[in-house]
Structure formats: C-alpha cells, structure tokens
Design a protein around this motif. Structure first.
Motif, PDB file in Angstrom:
ATOM      1  N   GLN A  24     -15.088 -19.580 -35.236  1.00 55.84           N
ATOM      2  CA  GLN A  24     -13.945 -19.945 -36.071  1.00 55.84           C
ATOM      3  C   GLN A  24     -14.420 -20.079 -37.507  1.00 55.84           C
ATOM      4  OE1 GLN A  24     -12.802 -23.519 -34.112  1.00 55.84           O
ATOM      5  NE2 GLN A  24     -11.945 -22.438 -32.377  1.00 55.84           N
ATOM      6  N   ARG A  25     -13.905 -19.224 -38.388  1.00 53.99           N
ATOM      7  CA  ARG A  25     -14.272 -19.278 -39.795  1.00 53.99           C
ATOM      8  C   ARG A  25     -13.031 -19.658 -40.588  1.00 53.99           C
ATOM      9  NH1 ARG A  25     -17.040 -14.572 -38.359  1.00 53.99           N
ATOM     10  NH2 ARG A  25     -19.255 -14.933 -38.195  1.00 53.99           N
ATOM     11  N   PRO A  26     -13.093 -20.123 -41.793  1.00 59.87           N
ATOM     12  CA  PRO A  26     -14.293 -20.231 -42.600  1.00 59.87           C
ATOM     13  C   PRO A  26     -14.743 -21.685 -42.823  1.00 59.87           C
ATOM     14  CG  PRO A  26     -12.395 -20.030 -44.024  1.00 59.87           C
ATOM     15  CD  PRO A  26     -11.895 -20.243 -42.623  1.00 59.87           C
ATOM     16  N   GLU A  27     -14.559 -22.578 -41.864  1.00 52.08           N
ATOM     17  CA  GLU A  27     -14.939 -23.964 -42.081  1.00 52.08           C
ATOM     18  C   GLU A  27     -16.408 -24.077 -42.441  1.00 52.08           C
ATOM     19  OE1 GLU A  27     -13.630 -22.988 -39.080  1.00 52.08           O
ATOM     20  OE2 GLU A  27     -11.547 -23.511 -39.517  1.00 52.08           O
ATOM     21  N   LYS A  28     -16.699 -25.079 -43.236  1.00 52.79           N
ATOM     22  CA  LYS A  28     -18.098 -25.369 -43.600  1.00 52.79           C
ATOM     23  C   LYS A  28     -18.895 -25.623 -42.323  1.00 52.79           C
ATOM     24  CE  LYS A  28     -21.520 -26.833 -46.189  1.00 52.79           C
ATOM     25  NZ  LYS A  28     -22.518 -26.138 -45.364  1.00 52.79           N
ATOM     26  N   VAL A  29     -20.062 -24.998 -42.249  1.00 53.41           N
ATOM     27  CA  VAL A  29     -20.931 -25.219 -41.093  1.00 53.41           C
ATOM     28  C   VAL A  29     -21.777 -26.466 -41.354  1.00 53.41           C
ATOM     29  CG1 VAL A  29     -22.742 -24.227 -39.640  1.00 53.41           C
ATOM     30  CG2 VAL A  29     -21.017 -22.735 -40.684  1.00 53.41           C
ATOM     31  N   ALA A  73     -21.084 -12.996 -46.856  1.00 52.52           N
ATOM     32  CA  ALA A  73     -20.977 -12.111 -45.687  1.00 52.52           C
ATOM     33  C   ALA A  73     -20.633 -12.905 -44.421  1.00 52.52           C
ATOM     34  CB  ALA A  73     -22.282 -11.341 -45.490  1.00 52.52           C
ATOM     35  N   GLY A  74     -20.571 -14.237 -44.552  1.00 49.12           N
ATOM     36  CA  GLY A  74     -20.127 -15.059 -43.419  1.00 49.12           C
ATOM     37  C   GLY A  74     -21.233 -15.524 -42.486  1.00 49.12           C
ATOM     38  N   ILE A  75     -22.472 -15.454 -42.944  1.00 52.04           N
ATOM     39  CA  ILE A  75     -23.596 -15.934 -42.121  1.00 52.04           C
ATOM     40  C   ILE A  75     -23.493 -17.460 -42.006  1.00 52.04           C
ATOM     41  CG2 ILE A  75     -26.128 -16.125 -42.083  1.00 52.04           C
ATOM     42  CD1 ILE A  75     -24.867 -13.263 -41.437  1.00 52.04           C
ATOM     43  N   ASP A  76     -23.781 -17.976 -40.813  1.00 53.81           N
ATOM     44  CA  ASP A  76     -23.500 -19.394 -40.540  1.00 53.81           C
ATOM     45  C   ASP A  76     -24.594 -20.352 -41.018  1.00 53.81           C
ATOM     46  OD1 ASP A  76     -21.054 -18.850 -38.876  1.00 53.81           O
ATOM     47  OD2 ASP A  76     -22.539 -17.676 -37.786  1.00 53.81           O
ATOM     48  N   ILE A  77     -25.843 -19.919 -40.907  1.00 54.65           N
ATOM     49  CA  ILE A  77     -26.958 -20.785 -41.309  1.00 54.65           C
ATOM     50  C   ILE A  77     -27.856 -19.995 -42.252  1.00 54.65           C
ATOM     51  CG2 ILE A  77     -28.918 -22.183 -40.511  1.00 54.65           C
ATOM     52  CD1 ILE A  77     -27.633 -22.091 -37.679  1.00 54.65           C
ATOM     53  N   ILE A  78     -28.205 -20.595 -43.382  1.00 52.04           N
ATOM     54  CA  ILE A  78     -29.126 -19.941 -44.320  1.00 52.04           C
ATOM     55  C   ILE A  78     -30.384 -20.792 -44.384  1.00 52.04           C
ATOM     56  CG2 ILE A  78     -29.513 -19.273 -46.731  1.00 52.04           C
ATOM     57  CD1 ILE A  78     -26.590 -18.476 -46.896  1.00 52.04           C
ATOM     58  N   ARG A  95     -33.273 -24.843 -54.538  1.00 54.48           N
ATOM     59  CA  ARG A  95     -32.293 -25.147 -55.605  1.00 54.48           C
ATOM     60  C   ARG A  95     -31.510 -23.894 -56.000  1.00 54.48           C
ATOM     61  NH1 ARG A  95     -33.842 -29.777 -59.246  1.00 54.48           N
ATOM     62  NH2 ARG A  95     -32.936 -28.527 -60.903  1.00 54.48           N
ATOM     63  N   ALA A  96     -32.234 -22.768 -56.103  1.00 58.07           N
ATOM     64  CA  ALA A  96     -31.564 -21.507 -56.464  1.00 58.07           C
ATOM     65  C   ALA A  96     -30.583 -21.091 -55.372  1.00 58.07           C
ATOM     66  CB  ALA A  96     -32.602 -20.413 -56.701  1.00 58.07           C
ATOM     67  N   VAL A  97     -31.033 -21.196 -54.121  1.00 56.85           N
ATOM     68  CA  VAL A  97     -30.182 -20.805 -52.991  1.00 56.85           C
ATOM     69  C   VAL A  97     -28.949 -21.715 -52.928  1.00 56.85           C
ATOM     70  CG1 VAL A  97     -30.081 -20.765 -50.457  1.00 56.85           C
ATOM     71  CG2 VAL A  97     -32.019 -19.711 -51.652  1.00 56.85           C
ATOM     72  N   ARG A  98     -29.162 -23.011 -53.149  1.00 63.34           N
ATOM     73  CA  ARG A  98     -28.062 -23.990 -53.096  1.00 63.34           C
ATOM     74  C   ARG A  98     -26.870 -23.543 -53.956  1.00 63.34           C
ATOM     75  NH1 ARG A  98     -26.203 -27.195 -49.723  1.00 63.34           N
ATOM     76  NH2 ARG A  98     -24.688 -25.590 -50.056  1.00 63.34           N
ATOM     77  N   ARG A  99     -27.188 -23.011 -55.147  1.00 61.15           N
ATOM     78  CA  ARG A  99     -26.124 -22.624 -56.084  1.00 61.15           C
ATOM     79  C   ARG A  99     -25.295 -21.454 -55.556  1.00 61.15           C
ATOM     80  NH1 ARG A  99     -30.714 -22.622 -59.837  1.00 61.15           N
ATOM     81  NH2 ARG A  99     -31.094 -24.813 -60.217  1.00 61.15           N
ATOM     82  N   GLY A 100     -25.852 -20.720 -54.598  1.00 59.79           N
ATOM     83  CA  GLY A 100     -25.127 -19.551 -54.084  1.00 59.79           C
ATOM     84  C   GLY A 100     -24.461 -19.769 -52.740  1.00 59.79           C
ATOM     85  N   VAL A 101     -24.633 -20.964 -52.152  1.00 64.30           N
ATOM     86  CA  VAL A 101     -24.140 -21.185 -50.779  1.00 64.30           C
ATOM     87  C   VAL A 101     -22.991 -22.192 -50.768  1.00 64.30           C
ATOM     88  CG1 VAL A 101     -24.758 -22.061 -48.487  1.00 64.30           C
ATOM     89  CG2 VAL A 101     -26.380 -20.675 -49.761  1.00 64.30           C
ATOM     90  N   HIS A 102     -21.905 -21.810 -50.104  1.00 64.90           N
ATOM     91  CA  HIS A 102     -20.778 -22.742 -49.995  1.00 64.90           C
ATOM     92  C   HIS A 102     -20.435 -23.068 -48.550  1.00 64.90           C
ATOM     93  CE1 HIS A 102     -20.193 -22.730 -54.243  1.00 64.90           C
ATOM     94  NE2 HIS A 102     -20.383 -21.420 -54.213  1.00 64.90           N
ATOM     95  N   ARG A 103     -20.448 -22.056 -47.700  1.00 62.29           N
ATOM     96  CA  ARG A 103     -20.000 -22.295 -46.325  1.00 62.29           C
ATOM     97  C   ARG A 103     -21.142 -22.533 -45.343  1.00 62.29           C
ATOM     98  NH1 ARG A 103     -19.905 -19.113 -41.922  1.00 62.29           N
ATOM     99  NH2 ARG A 103     -18.669 -19.949 -40.222  1.00 62.29           N
ATOM    100  N   ALA A 104     -22.205 -21.766 -45.479  1.00 58.75           N
ATOM    101  CA  ALA A 104     -23.290 -21.838 -44.489  1.00 58.75           C
ATOM    102  C   ALA A 104     -23.990 -23.188 -44.535  1.00 58.75           C
ATOM    103  CB  ALA A 104     -24.302 -20.722 -44.757  1.00 58.75           C
ATOM    104  N   LEU A 105     -24.624 -23.536 -43.433  1.00 57.03           N
ATOM    105  CA  LEU A 105     -25.505 -24.707 -43.409  1.00 57.03           C
ATOM    106  C   LEU A 105     -26.817 -24.297 -44.074  1.00 57.03           C
ATOM    107  CD1 LEU A 105     -26.064 -27.607 -42.171  1.00 57.03           C
ATOM    108  CD2 LEU A 105     -27.248 -26.365 -40.352  1.00 57.03           C
ATOM    109  N   LEU A 106     -27.261 -25.089 -45.043  1.00 60.34           N
ATOM    110  CA  LEU A 106     -28.482 -24.735 -45.783  1.00 60.34           C
ATOM    111  C   LEU A 106     -29.667 -25.564 -45.276  1.00 60.34           C
ATOM    112  CD1 LEU A 106     -30.067 -23.350 -47.991  1.00 60.34           C
ATOM    113  CD2 LEU A 106     -29.091 -24.924 -49.655  1.00 60.34           C
TER     114      LEU A 106
END
Ligand code: KIV
Length: 297
Positions: A7-12, A44-49, A78-89
């Motif tokens: 189920q997308r696009p809820e925050k993981v 692209a909808g990847i769940d975990i980064i 820190r760089a990745v954080r700025r690009g991630v909204h939905r996936a679990l980081l």
C-alpha cells in the motif's frame, strides 16, 4: 504466499515493516549515498533506503567497508536525508564504531539519527550483538540487524563466502536471528546464505528479513544501487541482477561531449550568450544576435 501489492504512498516506518510482513507484502530496499540517487530511489517508490557502508566499495573506492568512518556515513546520510520523503532511511554503523563498548555505540547511533537524519541504524553480528541491540533500542533507536556474510568481518572470514552451509553454522544463523528479534531489532538483513536457511529464518520470526543473496523467501530484497545500475568496476556476485549498464552509458555520453569540444561542435551559439544590441553598438562590436540569445539571457 500470494503476492500483495504494497500500500503506497504512506511513509514507511520501522513499525510499519512488521505490519507489511503480516500482510504478506514484498518490499524493496536499495542503497543510496547522495542527494540525487536518494531522490531517484525514493521517487521510484523504494520502501527502505540504506546508506550502507558499501559506500566504501562503490563510492569512495576503498575496496572494502573496513576504512569507512562515522564522519563519512554522517555526511552521506545528511545528503541522502534531503532527498528522501517516503522511504525509511537507515544508516550503517561502520566498522569500529560499535566495537569499543555500548556507550560509544550509543553515541555513534545518536549522531547518525540526530546529525544524519537516519530513522534507524544497522549493525552487523548476531547473538553477540544482542545485548548492544537491546541497549540501543532502550535508548529509543530503531535497529536493523545483519547476519550471514558480514563484510566488516572480511579479515576474520578470509573472504566473501556463502555462510551457513553446514548444519552447525546454519543453526547458528537461525539462533542469531531469534536473538536479534528478542533484543528488539525491527528487521534483519540476511546476506549470502542458502535460501533454505533464509526461509526457515523468515518463517520463524515476526520481523521482516531483508535478503541479499539469500533467495526468494525473504520479506524484502535489497541490492547495492551501483551493482544493479552497472556502475561498478569489479566482477559482481551471482545474486546481482544488473538492470542497466550505466558505466557504458556514462562513458558514451562523456566521450561524445569530449568529441564535440575537440571538434568545435560544442558550444553552439544557442548554448552561449550574445551581447545585447545596444551594448554592442556602444562598444562598436559587430554582433549577430539570434533569437536564441534573447530567450536564453
Ligand atoms: O552496506 C551495504 O550496502 C549493506 C547492504 C548490502 C545490506 O549492508
């Protein structure tokens, strides 16, 4: 188990992964190391980064993960954080950062969360790391375990080999997985082990397994981004499926640019700026301003 579309696009989140496993969803994890790759992977909808310490292999050119430092993981997270909204980081705890005592490990994990913006940390090792996992979880830090082939142990293991191939070592991996779950880990990476053992682990625990070279029964599959994009220089492992050859694509684009510069085909007038007519007249400069100049300036 039947495939269920996630189920997308809820925050993981770390807890939502357990619910996904209960629903039988197959989730996807990829590594990322900077803002553009993180954005592309997240969009692209990847769940975990995962900001993996594979950073040492595929980005920093160290050849293995051993030299990767906490500073490097913090900077890249820190760089990745700025690009991630939905996936679990998730950020990797590098070699040496959790080996000198629980207090040191807590300090590093807190840095990855507070400075890096990670929502969870990952560390390698099974039963022997269980007390540390419990301590981190007690300090409100979400922890992902990692067993099987643990690249930070490359010197001890003597190379990168399939783990758990004997009954004894397989049993040990199963015990490791249970110990990490009991200690409070929210997920466990299973790296390079027989698929049968990964299946036993996956079916025996209630937290998701994240497989890399561990077969099709894991709840989540992960690959190193540069491996699946073909942006690597060494021979890749048999479990890597390469979806594109970015090294070739990049080499072609770079070579064409160099050719254009050398032959004078780049830059064209449309790719440069002309002097406005008024200034040209004042300076007594001949100009042939084109429509493109006016539009681009
Ligand atoms: O560092 C890394 O990228 C990893 C994944 C392969 C799981 O640990």
């Amino acid at each position: 188990m039947a495939y269920l579309k996630p189920q997308r696009p809820e925050k993981v989140t770390a807890p939502s992964l357990r619910a996904s496993k209960q629903r039988g969803e197959r989730l996807v994890c990829l590594t990322a190391y900077d803002y553009p790759t993180a954005r592309v992977v997240d969009e692209a909808g990847i769940d975990i980064i995962l900001v993996g310490d594979s950073l040492g292999n595929v980005v920093l050119g160290y050849g293995n993960t051993i030299p990767v430092t906490v500073e490097e993981i913090v900077t890249h997270t820190r760089a990745v954080r700025r690009g991630v909204h939905r996936a679990l980081l998730v950020a990797d705890m590098p070699y040496g950062s959790y080996h000198t005592g629980a207090d040191d490990a807590v300090r590093v994990a807190l840095r990855l969360v507070k400075e890096g913006g990670a929502e969870a940390v990952k560390l390698e090792g099974g039963r022997k790391r269980a007390p540390l996992v419990k301590r981190l979880v007690d300090e409100e830090i979400a922890v992902m375990g990692h067993i099987g082939l643990t690249p930070q142990s490359v010197n001890k293991l003597g190379g990168y080999r399939v783990q758990g191939k004997t009954a004894e070592t397989a049993r040990s991996l199963i015990d490791d997985a249970h110990a990490l779950e009991d200690a409070g880990a929210f997920a466990i990476v299973l790296e390079v082990m027989p698929r049968e053992i990964a299946q036993i682990i996956t079916e025996g625990i209630s937290i998701p397994t994240i497989g890399i070279g561990a077969g099709m029964h894991c709840d989540v599959q992960v690959l190193v981004l540069h491996d699946m994009l073909g942006l690597t220089f060494d021979k890749t492992a048999r479990f890597v499926r390469q979806y594109v050859n970015l090294r070739e694509t990049m080499t072609d684009a770079i070579s064409r640019f160099a050719e254009d510069v050398r032959t004078g085909a780049y830059p064209s007038e449309a790719e440069s700026y002309g002097l406005p007519a008024e200034a040209a007249a004042e300076l007594h400069i001949e100009t042939a301003n084109k429509e493109a100049d006016i539009k681009k300036s």
